[in-house]
Motif scaffolding. Structure first.
Motif, PDB file in Angstrom:
ATOM      1  N   VAL A  91       0.820  -1.403   0.030  1.00 14.16           N
ATOM      2  CA  VAL A  91      -0.019  -0.001   0.020  1.00 14.16           C
ATOM      3  C   VAL A  91       1.058   1.298  -0.166  1.00 14.16           C
ATOM      4  O   VAL A  91       0.549   2.063  -0.581  1.00 14.16           O
ATOM      5  CB  VAL A  91      -1.015   0.039   1.173  1.00 14.16           C
ATOM      6  CG1 VAL A  91      -1.576   1.439   1.364  1.00 14.16           C
ATOM      7  CG2 VAL A  91      -1.896  -1.049   1.215  1.00 14.16           C
ATOM      8  N   THR A  92       1.873   1.348   0.888  1.00 10.97           N
ATOM      9  CA  THR A  92       2.831   2.297   0.807  1.00 10.97           C
ATOM     10  C   THR A  92       3.475   2.589  -0.443  1.00 10.97           C
ATOM     11  O   THR A  92       3.770   3.790  -0.792  1.00 10.97           O
ATOM     12  CB  THR A  92       3.862   2.129   1.886  1.00 10.97           C
ATOM     13  OG1 THR A  92       3.336   1.919   3.183  1.00 10.97           O
ATOM     14  CG2 THR A  92       4.845   3.119   2.136  1.00 10.97           C
ATOM     15  N   MET A  93       3.478   1.618  -1.141  1.00 14.92           N
ATOM     16  CA  MET A  93       4.434   1.720  -2.682  1.00 14.92           C
ATOM     17  C   MET A  93       3.490   2.140  -3.410  1.00 14.92           C
ATOM     18  O   MET A  93       3.681   2.638  -4.442  1.00 14.92           O
ATOM     19  CB  MET A  93       4.918   0.561  -3.055  1.00 14.92           C
ATOM     20  CG  MET A  93       6.268   0.189  -2.043  1.00 14.92           C
ATOM     21  SD  MET A  93       7.038  -1.559  -2.203  1.00 14.92           S
ATOM     22  CE  MET A  93       7.924  -1.142  -3.893  1.00 14.92           C
ATOM     23  N   ALA A  94       2.129   1.812  -3.473  1.00 13.25           N
ATOM     24  CA  ALA A  94       0.994   2.071  -4.323  1.00 13.25           C
ATOM     25  C   ALA A  94       0.664   3.457  -4.370  1.00 13.25           C
ATOM     26  O   ALA A  94      -0.073   3.977  -5.153  1.00 13.25           O
ATOM     27  CB  ALA A  94      -0.077   1.050  -4.278  1.00 13.25           C
ATOM     28  N   VAL A  95       0.909   4.173  -3.141  1.00 13.32           N
ATOM     29  CA  VAL A  95       0.146   5.561  -2.905  1.00 13.32           C
ATOM     30  C   VAL A  95       1.070   6.533  -3.943  1.00 13.32           C
ATOM     31  O   VAL A  95       0.254   7.452  -4.639  1.00 13.32           O
ATOM     32  CB  VAL A  95       0.389   6.039  -1.541  1.00 13.32           C
ATOM     33  CG1 VAL A  95       0.243   7.454  -1.350  1.00 13.32           C
ATOM     34  CG2 VAL A  95      -0.485   5.181  -0.610  1.00 13.32           C
ATOM     35  N   PRO A  96       2.130   6.563  -3.903  1.00 13.39           N
ATOM     36  CA  PRO A  96       2.834   7.559  -5.129  1.00 13.39           C
ATOM     37  C   PRO A  96       2.276   7.425  -6.398  1.00 13.39           C
ATOM     38  O   PRO A  96       1.942   8.098  -7.140  1.00 13.39           O
ATOM     39  CB  PRO A  96       4.374   7.121  -5.039  1.00 13.39           C
ATOM     40  CG  PRO A  96       4.702   6.688  -3.592  1.00 13.39           C
ATOM     41  CD  PRO A  96       3.396   6.018  -3.406  1.00 13.39           C
ATOM     42  N   ILE A  99      -1.496   9.066  -6.602  1.00 12.81           N
ATOM     43  CA  ILE A  99      -1.317  10.318  -6.672  1.00 12.81           C
ATOM     44  C   ILE A  99      -0.869  10.697  -7.993  1.00 12.81           C
ATOM     45  O   ILE A  99      -1.191  11.865  -8.569  1.00 12.81           O
ATOM     46  CB  ILE A  99      -0.375  10.783  -5.382  1.00 12.81           C
ATOM     47  CG1 ILE A  99      -1.114  10.513  -4.307  1.00 12.81           C
ATOM     48  CG2 ILE A  99      -0.012  12.229  -5.521  1.00 12.81           C
ATOM     49  CD1 ILE A  99      -0.343  10.817  -2.750  1.00 12.81           C
ATOM     50  N   GLY A 100       0.061  10.124  -8.687  1.00 17.14           N
ATOM     51  CA  GLY A 100       0.504  10.458  -9.821  1.00 17.14           C
ATOM     52  C   GLY A 100      -0.520  10.567 -11.091  1.00 17.14           C
ATOM     53  O   GLY A 100      -0.516  11.293 -11.883  1.00 17.14           O
ATOM     54  N   LYS A 101      -1.413   9.394 -10.514  1.00 16.35           N
ATOM     55  CA  LYS A 101      -2.579   9.261 -11.605  1.00 16.35           C
ATOM     56  C   LYS A 101      -3.516  10.476 -11.267  1.00 16.35           C
ATOM     57  O   LYS A 101      -4.213  10.963 -12.411  1.00 16.35           O
ATOM     58  CB  LYS A 101      -3.495   7.876 -11.397  1.00 16.35           C
ATOM     59  CG  LYS A 101      -2.834   6.685 -11.751  1.00 16.35           C
ATOM     60  CD  LYS A 101      -3.338   6.265 -13.013  1.00 16.35           C
ATOM     61  CE  LYS A 101      -2.420   4.790 -13.324  1.00 16.35           C
ATOM     62  NZ  LYS A 101      -2.558   4.408 -14.735  1.00 16.35           N
ATOM     63  N   VAL A 102      -3.627  11.041 -10.369  1.00 21.63           N
ATOM     64  CA  VAL A 102      -4.867  11.875 -10.122  1.00 21.63           C
ATOM     65  C   VAL A 102      -3.833  13.368 -10.663  1.00 21.63           C
ATOM     66  O   VAL A 102      -4.734  14.150 -11.262  1.00 21.63           O
ATOM     67  CB  VAL A 102      -4.770  12.275  -8.550  1.00 21.63           C
ATOM     68  CG1 VAL A 102      -5.516  13.564  -7.940  1.00 21.63           C
ATOM     69  CG2 VAL A 102      -5.706  11.160  -7.878  1.00 21.63           C
ATOM     70  N   MET A 103      -2.908  13.568 -10.300  1.00 13.17           N
ATOM     71  CA  MET A 103      -2.084  14.615 -11.127  1.00 13.17           C
ATOM     72  C   MET A 103      -2.109  14.541 -12.495  1.00 13.17           C
ATOM     73  O   MET A 103      -2.193  15.716 -13.111  1.00 13.17           O
ATOM     74  CB  MET A 103      -0.653  14.742 -10.722  1.00 13.17           C
ATOM     75  CG  MET A 103      -0.338  14.906  -9.076  1.00 13.17           C
ATOM     76  SD  MET A 103      -1.063  16.419  -8.353  1.00 13.17           S
ATOM     77  CE  MET A 103       0.473  17.479  -8.642  1.00 13.17           C
ATOM     78  N   VAL A 126     -10.190   9.077  -6.165  1.00 12.93           N
ATOM     79  CA  VAL A 126     -10.032   9.468  -4.620  1.00 12.93           C
ATOM     80  C   VAL A 126     -10.529   8.553  -4.080  1.00 12.93           C
ATOM     81  O   VAL A 126      -9.802   7.997  -2.713  1.00 12.93           O
ATOM     82  CB  VAL A 126     -10.541  10.985  -4.568  1.00 12.93           C
ATOM     83  CG1 VAL A 126     -10.601  11.459  -3.022  1.00 12.93           C
ATOM     84  CG2 VAL A 126      -9.680  12.131  -5.335  1.00 12.93           C
ATOM     85  N   GLN A 127     -11.748   8.231  -4.047  1.00  8.74           N
ATOM     86  CA  GLN A 127     -12.394   6.908  -3.406  1.00  8.74           C
ATOM     87  C   GLN A 127     -11.390   5.640  -3.299  1.00  8.74           C
ATOM     88  O   GLN A 127     -11.446   5.070  -2.234  1.00  8.74           O
ATOM     89  CB  GLN A 127     -13.774   6.803  -3.885  1.00  8.74           C
ATOM     90  CG  GLN A 127     -14.631   7.911  -3.554  1.00  8.74           C
ATOM     91  CD  GLN A 127     -16.190   7.509  -4.136  1.00  8.74           C
ATOM     92  OE1 GLN A 127     -16.126   6.873  -5.099  1.00  8.74           O
ATOM     93  NE2 GLN A 127     -16.899   8.448  -3.664  1.00  8.74           N
ATOM     94  N   LEU A 128     -10.898   5.297  -4.402  1.00  4.67           N
ATOM     95  CA  LEU A 128     -10.057   4.111  -4.445  1.00  4.67           C
ATOM     96  C   LEU A 128      -8.966   4.498  -3.631  1.00  4.67           C
ATOM     97  O   LEU A 128      -8.338   3.500  -3.052  1.00  4.67           O
ATOM     98  CB  LEU A 128      -9.723   4.050  -5.871  1.00  4.67           C
ATOM     99  CG  LEU A 128      -8.578   2.719  -6.002  1.00  4.67           C
ATOM    100  CD1 LEU A 128      -9.152   1.625  -5.761  1.00  4.67           C
ATOM    101  CD2 LEU A 128      -8.081   2.790  -7.544  1.00  4.67           C
ATOM    102  N   LEU A 129      -8.279   5.632  -3.819  1.00  5.71           N
ATOM    103  CA  LEU A 129      -7.112   6.031  -2.785  1.00  5.71           C
ATOM    104  C   LEU A 129      -7.424   5.831  -1.525  1.00  5.71           C
ATOM    105  O   LEU A 129      -6.554   5.329  -0.368  1.00  5.71           O
ATOM    106  CB  LEU A 129      -6.543   7.406  -3.302  1.00  5.71           C
ATOM    107  CG  LEU A 129      -5.292   7.846  -2.780  1.00  5.71           C
ATOM    108  CD1 LEU A 129      -4.147   6.795  -3.057  1.00  5.71           C
ATOM    109  CD2 LEU A 129      -4.840   9.165  -3.278  1.00  5.71           C
ATOM    110  N   MET A 130      -8.694   6.501  -1.073  1.00  7.42           N
ATOM    111  CA  MET A 130      -9.179   6.267   0.487  1.00  7.42           C
ATOM    112  C   MET A 130      -9.090   4.970   0.863  1.00  7.42           C
ATOM    113  O   MET A 130      -8.852   4.622   1.875  1.00  7.42           O
ATOM    114  CB  MET A 130     -10.379   7.237   0.542  1.00  7.42           C
ATOM    115  CG  MET A 130     -10.245   8.762   0.519  1.00  7.42           C
ATOM    116  SD  MET A 130     -11.758   9.427   0.861  1.00  7.42           S
ATOM    117  CE  MET A 130     -12.405   8.931   2.025  1.00  7.42           C
ATOM    118  N   GLY A 131      -9.644   4.026  -0.203  1.00  6.95           N
ATOM    119  CA  GLY A 131      -9.640   2.612   0.220  1.00  6.95           C
ATOM    120  C   GLY A 131      -8.410   1.839   0.543  1.00  6.95           C
ATOM    121  O   GLY A 131      -8.159   1.070   1.372  1.00  6.95           O
TER     122      GLY A 131
END
Length: 179
Positions: A91-96, A99-103, A126-131
């Motif tokens: 999960v920690t590695m998937a966060v960047p 966030i890159g996809k959002v940007m 964003v909902q996926l990221l929150m999950g």
């Protein structure tokens, strides 16, 4: 530091010099556990009088084996903690990447794109990221819980073994250990 003191009787005064005053007071108190450790040091020094200054890796591996034997009843919990560690690391590695996809979604949209469609995609992302954050937090919480419970149980078993061995000592042991 204490482990090296327990390996060699000559190291005990040197290790005492490196301790703080509070630790030195505790170390100098004549208590039973210190007496047991002192006796173990004397016995181990008597068993290996011709040792050189080289490090003995065989005894280190033996100590690691003993540690695994003591922790064996907790193997299920420790395996679960390792699985949860892998999940939280993923999960920690998937966060960047998320966030890159959002940007990318924000900065690569052109003016002719439908704002309602872009808002819907952004909301879903964003909902996926929150999950993902919730899953990571739950995995991290579970890992910490399992490690703490396992550690407490291992320490409890060690204390029980020390106490039972102490209780089984002959009376002459207590006469010689000035407690």
């Amino acid at each position: 530091m204490l482990a090296s003191a327990l390996r060699c009787a000559r190291c005990v005064p040197v290790v005492r010099q490196g301790l703080s005053s509070g630790q030195r007071r505790i170390f100098q108190q004549p208590n039973i556990l210190y007496s047991v450790a002192k006796r173990c040091v004397a016995e181990s020094a008597a068993k290996a009088p011709g040792k050189t200054g080289k490090r003995d890796f065989g005894s280190t591996w033996a100590q690691i084996k003993k540690m695994f034997v003591i922790a064996k009843p907790e193997s299920g919990r420790l395996a679960g903690a390792c699985v949860l560690l892998v999940i939280s690391t993923g999960v920690t590695m998937a966060v960047p990447a998320c966030i890159g996809k959002v940007m990318d979604m924000i900065y690569t949209s052109s003016q002719e794109d439908d704002p309602a469609e872009m808002r819907r995609k952004l909301t879903a992302l964003v909902q996926l990221l929150m999950g993902i954050f919730v899953v990571g937090a739950a995995a991290n919480c579970g890992r910490v819980y399992l490690i703490q419970i396992s550690g407490a149980r291992v320490i409890r078993r060690l204390r029980e073994k020390v106490f039972s061995n102490l209780v089984r000592q002959e009376m002459a042991f207590f006469d010689s250990s000035h407690s």
